[in-house]
Design a protein around this motif. Structure first.
Motif, PDB file in Angstrom:
ATOM      1  N   HIS A 354       0.492  -1.266   0.603  1.00 40.43           N
ATOM      2  CA  HIS A 354       0.337   0.508   0.266  1.00 40.43           C
ATOM      3  C   HIS A 354       0.822   1.082   0.234  1.00 40.43           C
ATOM      4  CE1 HIS A 354      -3.820  -2.176   1.121  1.00 40.43           C
ATOM      5  NE2 HIS A 354      -2.913  -2.951   2.006  1.00 40.43           N
ATOM      6  N   GLU A 481     -10.923  -5.856   7.667  1.00 38.93           N
ATOM      7  CA  GLU A 481     -10.649  -5.065   5.786  1.00 38.93           C
ATOM      8  C   GLU A 481     -11.065  -4.872   5.320  1.00 38.93           C
ATOM      9  OE1 GLU A 481      -9.391  -9.468   5.117  1.00 38.93           O
ATOM     10  OE2 GLU A 481      -8.998  -9.629   6.727  1.00 38.93           O
ATOM     11  N   ARG A 482     -12.356  -4.490   5.549  1.00 41.56           N
ATOM     12  CA  ARG A 482     -13.621  -3.592   3.974  1.00 41.56           C
ATOM     13  C   ARG A 482     -13.033  -2.165   4.240  1.00 41.56           C
ATOM     14  NH1 ARG A 482     -17.182  -6.130   7.554  1.00 41.56           N
ATOM     15  NH2 ARG A 482     -17.815  -4.640   8.328  1.00 41.56           N
ATOM     16  N   GLY A 485     -10.683  -2.341   2.355  1.00 41.68           N
ATOM     17  CA  GLY A 485     -10.294  -1.854   0.606  1.00 41.68           C
ATOM     18  C   GLY A 485     -11.225  -0.301   0.362  1.00 41.68           C
TER      19      GLY A 485
END
Length: 503
Positions: A354, A481-482, A485
């Protein structure tokens, strides 16, 4: 009557340590100092090479005095240091400029230009993928942006190789660092030009990398200059040493196939010992172990305890040394799991996967105090370690059915160790022995010198099992994690804004 001991030096991005161990691997003495690292910008992290050499020599001088006073005679020295980054020197082993640390991401555009199929080719050959702080990538950056430094560079060294050169006057390299650079073909155990080729550098630049040695091979004796500076005897054997990830794994006792070691340091290190062969597990990088039949397959990122260090400084007045981490962790222990809805993404130093990410809190309200911030930081660090370990598990690496070893800051804190067990859903063995990196590299010295190695057992540890908070962290993992993203777009916008402000 004097007793023999072995010295290990561990140079991290945050702190540098020198420690001595007796023939059974028990720590006798340790000294430490901050590593002279400078953040030029959010993405540029330089190291003062002469300042680092002075730091190590000073620490060794202090340690030598303590050992002499206690009746110990050192038999040898080994150095471990952070992997990747670049320490460029001329033919006289003088720096051609500042070193570039492994947390640096200035060269990310060079990596972005590498086609995916070529990146996969490097991974298949070497066990490591291209990323912004690899020496080959940074050498190309020097070629493009500091051509005089590029032209003057005779030797491309790693951190521990720079320190070893300052102790011996000899350039050297070992298999663990070089393989983690993506520079060693696993089938031939020789330097490969592939990493250079991918960034458009000539194969002849391989000659800038010193000849490969086993980690425990003696490079040379301590030079007269280093002996005079430290008070250690001239000619004291100095071995090639190893990458700090490998050294800490050795120090924690994680040598066996399938052993998982989690290191909560400036970098998050999540490694499993696997057979050294191709095809390698599909992970970010792999480092050959001193046992030539094994290597450490790792997912790594500068996303671990550095975030807590940042918070410790951010919570104090400007110029202050910062709030002690122990105080922050005590406050965090009083906060409920989940930090009452506060979430943190541990990217104060970015991450290879990232590159535009930054440290981010989500959900801040008037309810939250410093303890909540700390709890969210250490939970976020643990959650990102979990994601990295999930990638290791999915890579094809064989995992032994044993508790995972937890080392570094996360192991020394009861609350953080419990969070790791709850987040991972697995028992973790807290490695309470201090200075695992120095201990691991020092453990190579007895065999290198023909001495009886003894047991060098891993030392005290404590197994922590998942507790009733496991369900909270399962729900948090889904949210983490949601939200992760969905952060790509805002992080990209913030990075554009920051670059525009920097001119």
């Amino acid at each position: 009557m004097t007793a023999v001991c072995y010295i290990g030096v561990d140079v991290g991005l945050t702190a540098t340590k020198a420690a001595a161990f007796d023939p059974a691997g028990r720590e006798i003495a340790v000294v430490h100092a901050r590593t002279p690292r400078t953040s030029v910008t959010a993405h540029r992290h330089d190291v003062d090479m002469d300042g680092l050499a002075e730091t190590v020599l000073s620490l060794l001088g202090e340690l030598a005095g303590r050992l002499a006073a206690e009746g110990y005679a050192p038999a040898g020295i080994g150095v471990a240091g952070h992997g990747n980054g670049i320490y460029p020197v001329d033919a006289e082993l003088r720096p051609v400029g500042p070193a570039i640390a492994s947390s640096d991401s200035r060269a990310q555009p060079i990596v972005d230009a590498i086609p995916a199929e070529d990146a996969r080719r490097l991974a298949l050959e070497t066990g490591s993928i291209p990323w912004a702080a690899q020496p080959a990538v940074l050498l190309r950056w020097l070629h493009d942006h500091a051509p005089e430094a590029y032209a003057a560079t005779r030797w491309v060294l790693s951190c521990k190789d720079w320190v070893t050169a300052q102790l011996t006057g000899v350039p050297s390299a070992d298999y663990s660092d070089a393989s983690a650079f993506g520079m060693v073909a696993l089938d031939t155990r020789a330097y490969s030009p592939t990493a250079l080729e991918l960034v458009g550098l000539p194969a002849g630049d391989l000659e800038r990398f010193p000849a490969l040695r086993q980690s425990g091979e003696v490079v040379a004796g301590l030079s007269a200059r280093a002996a005079a500076r430290t008070g250690l005897p001239e000619g004291l054997p100095v071995i090639a040493g190893c990458m700090d990830c490998v050294a800490a794994t050795l120090g924690a006792g994680g040598r066996g196939l399938g052993e998982v070691t989690i290191i909560v340091g400036t970098w998050a290190i999540n490694g499993v010992v696997v057979p050294a062969r191709t095809p390698a597990p599909e992970v970010t990088l792999s480092a050959l172990m001193p046992d030539p039949g094994t290597m450490l397959a790792m997912e790594v990122a500068p996303t671990s305890a550095a975030n807590l260090e940042w918070l410790a400084c951010a919570a104090a007045p400007h110029g202050d040394a910062g709030v002690p981490a122990a105080e922050l962790l005590r406050e965090a222990a009083a906060v409920p799991p989940g930090a009452e809805g506060l979430l943190f993404f541990p990217f104060v130093n970015g991450a290879p996967e990232h590159p535009e990410a930054s440290g981010t809190f989500l959900g801040i309200s008037t309810l939250h105090r410093r303890g909540h911030l700390t709890r969210a930081v250490i939970e976020g660090v643990a959650q990102y370690h979990r994601m990295q370990l999930d990638r290791v598990l999915a890579s094809g690496a064989g995992i032994a059915d044993r508790p995972w070893r937890l080392a570094g800051g996360g192991a020394r804190s009861e609350v953080w160790a419990q969070i790791f067990a709850d987040v991972l859903g697995r028992p973790v063995l807290r490695q309470l022995t201090s200075e695992l990196g120095a201990r691991g590299v020092a453990s190579l010295l007895p065999e290198a010198l023909g001495h009886d190695r003894g047991s060098w057992a891993a030392g005290e540890d404590l197994c922590v099992h998942p507790g009733p908070d496991r369900e909270v962290y399962l729900r948090q993992a889904e949210l983490f994690e949601r939200c992760l993203g969905g952060m790509v777009a805002p992080w990209t916008e913030v990075e554009r804004y920051r670059r525009a402000a920097d001119g």
